[in-house]
Design a protein around this motif. Structure first.
Motif, mmCIF file in Angstrom:
data_model
loop_
_atom_site.group_PDB
_atom_site.id
_atom_site.type_symbol
_atom_site.label_atom_id
_atom_site.label_comp_id
_atom_site.label_asym_id
_atom_site.label_seq_id
_atom_site.Cartn_x
_atom_site.Cartn_y
_atom_site.Cartn_z
ATOM 1 N N GLU A 1 65.394 -49.772 -15.574
ATOM 2 C CA GLU A 1 65.832 -48.859 -16.623
ATOM 3 C C GLU A 1 64.951 -48.945 -17.865
ATOM 4 N N TRP A 2 64.020 -49.879 -17.899
ATOM 5 C CA TRP A 2 63.181 -50.063 -19.086
ATOM 6 C C TRP A 2 62.079 -49.002 -19.134
ATOM 7 N N GLU A 3 61.795 -48.523 -20.328
ATOM 8 C CA GLU A 3 60.762 -47.513 -20.519
ATOM 9 C C GLU A 3 59.378 -48.040 -20.172
ATOM 10 N N GLY A 4 59.184 -49.340 -20.329
ATOM 11 C CA GLY A 4 57.869 -49.914 -20.092
ATOM 12 C C GLY A 4 57.461 -49.963 -18.635
ATOM 13 N N ARG A 5 58.433 -49.963 -17.726
ATOM 14 C CA ARG A 5 58.110 -50.130 -16.304
ATOM 15 C C ARG A 5 57.186 -49.030 -15.766
ATOM 16 N N PRO A 6 57.511 -47.739 -15.950
ATOM 17 C CA PRO A 6 56.604 -46.708 -15.408
ATOM 18 C C PRO A 6 55.224 -46.737 -16.049
ATOM 19 N N LYS A 7 55.138 -47.196 -17.295
ATOM 20 C CA LYS A 7 53.832 -47.265 -17.963
ATOM 21 C C LYS A 7 52.979 -48.383 -17.361
ATOM 22 N N ILE A 8 53.605 -49.530 -17.112
ATOM 23 C CA ILE A 8 52.865 -50.627 -16.471
ATOM 24 C C ILE A 8 52.449 -50.217 -15.068
ATOM 25 N N LEU A 9 53.366 -49.566 -14.355
ATOM 26 C CA LEU A 9 53.068 -49.112 -12.996
ATOM 27 C C LEU A 9 51.920 -48.106 -12.997
ATOM 28 N N HIS A 10 51.902 -47.220 -13.984
ATOM 29 C CA HIS A 10 50.821 -46.235 -14.111
ATOM 30 C C HIS A 10 49.461 -46.923 -14.225
ATOM 31 N N TRP A 11 49.386 -47.967 -15.059
ATOM 32 C CA TRP A 11 48.115 -48.663 -15.244
ATOM 33 C C TRP A 11 47.740 -49.470 -14.010
ATOM 34 N N LEU A 12 48.736 -49.986 -13.309
ATOM 35 C CA LEU A 12 48.450 -50.721 -12.078
ATOM 36 C C LEU A 12 47.852 -49.783 -11.024
ATOM 37 N N ILE A 13 48.404 -48.585 -10.936
ATOM 38 C CA ILE A 13 47.879 -47.587 -10.000
ATOM 39 C C ILE A 13 46.463 -47.173 -10.399
ATOM 40 N N THR A 14 46.264 -47.003 -11.708
ATOM 41 C CA THR A 14 44.937 -46.635 -12.209
ATOM 42 C C THR A 14 43.894 -47.675 -11.805
ATOM 43 N N LEU A 15 44.218 -48.948 -11.983
ATOM 44 C CA LEU A 15 43.289 -50.014 -11.617
ATOM 45 C C LEU A 15 43.102 -50.090 -10.107
ATOM 46 N N ASN A 16 44.171 -49.839 -9.367
ATOM 47 C CA ASN A 16 44.095 -49.870 -7.904
ATOM 48 C C ASN A 16 43.079 -48.866 -7.372
ATOM 49 N N GLN A 17 42.958 -47.753 -8.053
ATOM 50 C CA GLN A 17 42.089 -46.670 -7.588
ATOM 51 C C GLN A 17 40.625 -46.860 -7.990
ATOM 52 N N MET A 18 40.354 -47.898 -8.768
ATOM 53 C CA MET A 18 38.984 -48.167 -9.219
ATOM 54 C C MET A 18 38.278 -49.145 -8.284
ATOM 55 N N ARG A 19 36.947 -49.085 -8.279
ATOM 56 C CA ARG A 19 36.170 -50.102 -7.570
ATOM 57 C C ARG A 19 36.172 -51.385 -8.379
ATOM 58 N N ALA A 20 35.938 -52.503 -7.712
ATOM 59 C CA ALA A 20 36.045 -53.811 -8.370
ATOM 60 C C ALA A 20 35.169 -53.919 -9.612
ATOM 61 N N SER A 21 33.981 -53.343 -9.557
ATOM 62 C CA SER A 21 33.037 -53.472 -10.671
ATOM 63 C C SER A 21 33.233 -52.416 -11.760
ATOM 64 N N GLU A 22 34.064 -51.407 -11.495
ATOM 65 C CA GLU A 22 34.295 -50.357 -12.490
ATOM 66 C C GLU A 22 35.062 -50.903 -13.682
ATOM 67 N N GLU A 23 34.817 -50.284 -14.840
ATOM 68 C CA GLU A 23 35.481 -50.710 -16.069
ATOM 69 C C GLU A 23 36.281 -49.564 -16.683
ATOM 70 N N ILE A 24 37.383 -49.914 -17.324
ATOM 71 C CA ILE A 24 38.143 -48.919 -18.070
ATOM 72 C C ILE A 24 37.404 -48.625 -19.370
#
Length: 210
Positions: free
Chosen positions: A160-183
């Motif tokens: 129910e916390w607002e922060g959960r979908p935001k953390i999940l969003h960033w986790l998905i974003t990192l998942n889709q990157m190559r290991a050497s890629e940078e934000i």
């Protein structure tokens, strides 16, 4: 016999790398001193558990982060404390245990929940410190955010916390990157903002549930 100018500033470093090393050692020194004062304040009942636990968890997380940065400059805590003549046995014990006293001495019934709170707090702080230290690559950030999400989702109320979908969003974003890629710098700032918000919400929710 060498002549010394007493009005001349004594410089500890001659390069940016040396300056950074001394800054890191000074930070480590400050963390140990702060942790020692905190432990003694807790023993004397000068600080309530509600303030002690997050403060201790933060210092322990910062200790782990700075020890990674100082690297070979500090082989171990005992050597560092001996070199700088630090009498901080309370801090040394807390660092050795790795969790706040509220977790170490919790009743059997509450120890698991207290341990989750301490670990999740440290995961939050470790990840936020990584962003502040300008870590940007996926292979640097993804393991830390994975640890954070794993601990965060242990709490039933997190759904129910607002922060959960935001953390999940960033986790998905990192998942889709190559290991050497940078934000990007913009992504890093937004990520830090979102995680800091989730961290504040995490503790507000815990406090309101007591």
């Amino acid at each position: 016999m060498a002549n010394f100018n007493l009005d001349e500033e004594v410089r500890l470093f001659t390069s940016n790398a040396d300056r950074e090393r001394y800054d890191e050692l000074a930070t480590l020194y400050g963390i140990i001193i702060s942790l020692d004062y905190l432990e003694k304040a807790y023993v004397r009942d000068s600080i309530p558990q509600s303030q002690y636990t997050p403060a201790c968890s933060r210092l322990l997380a910062q200790f782990k982060t700075i020890m990674k940065l100082v690297g070979d400059s500090v082989p171990n805590l005992d050597a560092f404390m001996t070199e700088y003549r630090m009498d901080c046995t309370a801090a040394a014990h807390r660092i050795e245990v790795g969790v706040p006293a509220t977790v170490e001495h919790s009743s059997e019934e509450g120890v698991e929940a207290a341990k989750w709170v301490a670990e999740t707090t440290q995961n939050f702080i470790t990840f936020m410190d990584a962003l502040k230290l300008k870590l940007r690559a996926k292979d640097q950030l993804h393991p830390l955010l994975t640890d954070l999400m794993s601990g965060y989702t242990r709490f039933k109320a997190s759904s129910e916390w607002e922060g959960r979908p935001k953390i999940l969003h960033w986790l998905i974003t990192l998942n889709q990157m190559r290991a050497s890629e940078e934000i990007t710098e913009e992504q890093s700032r937004q990520m830090l903002f979102d995680v800091e918000h989730a961290y504040s919400e995490f503790f507000r929710s815990l406090s309101s549930s007591k």
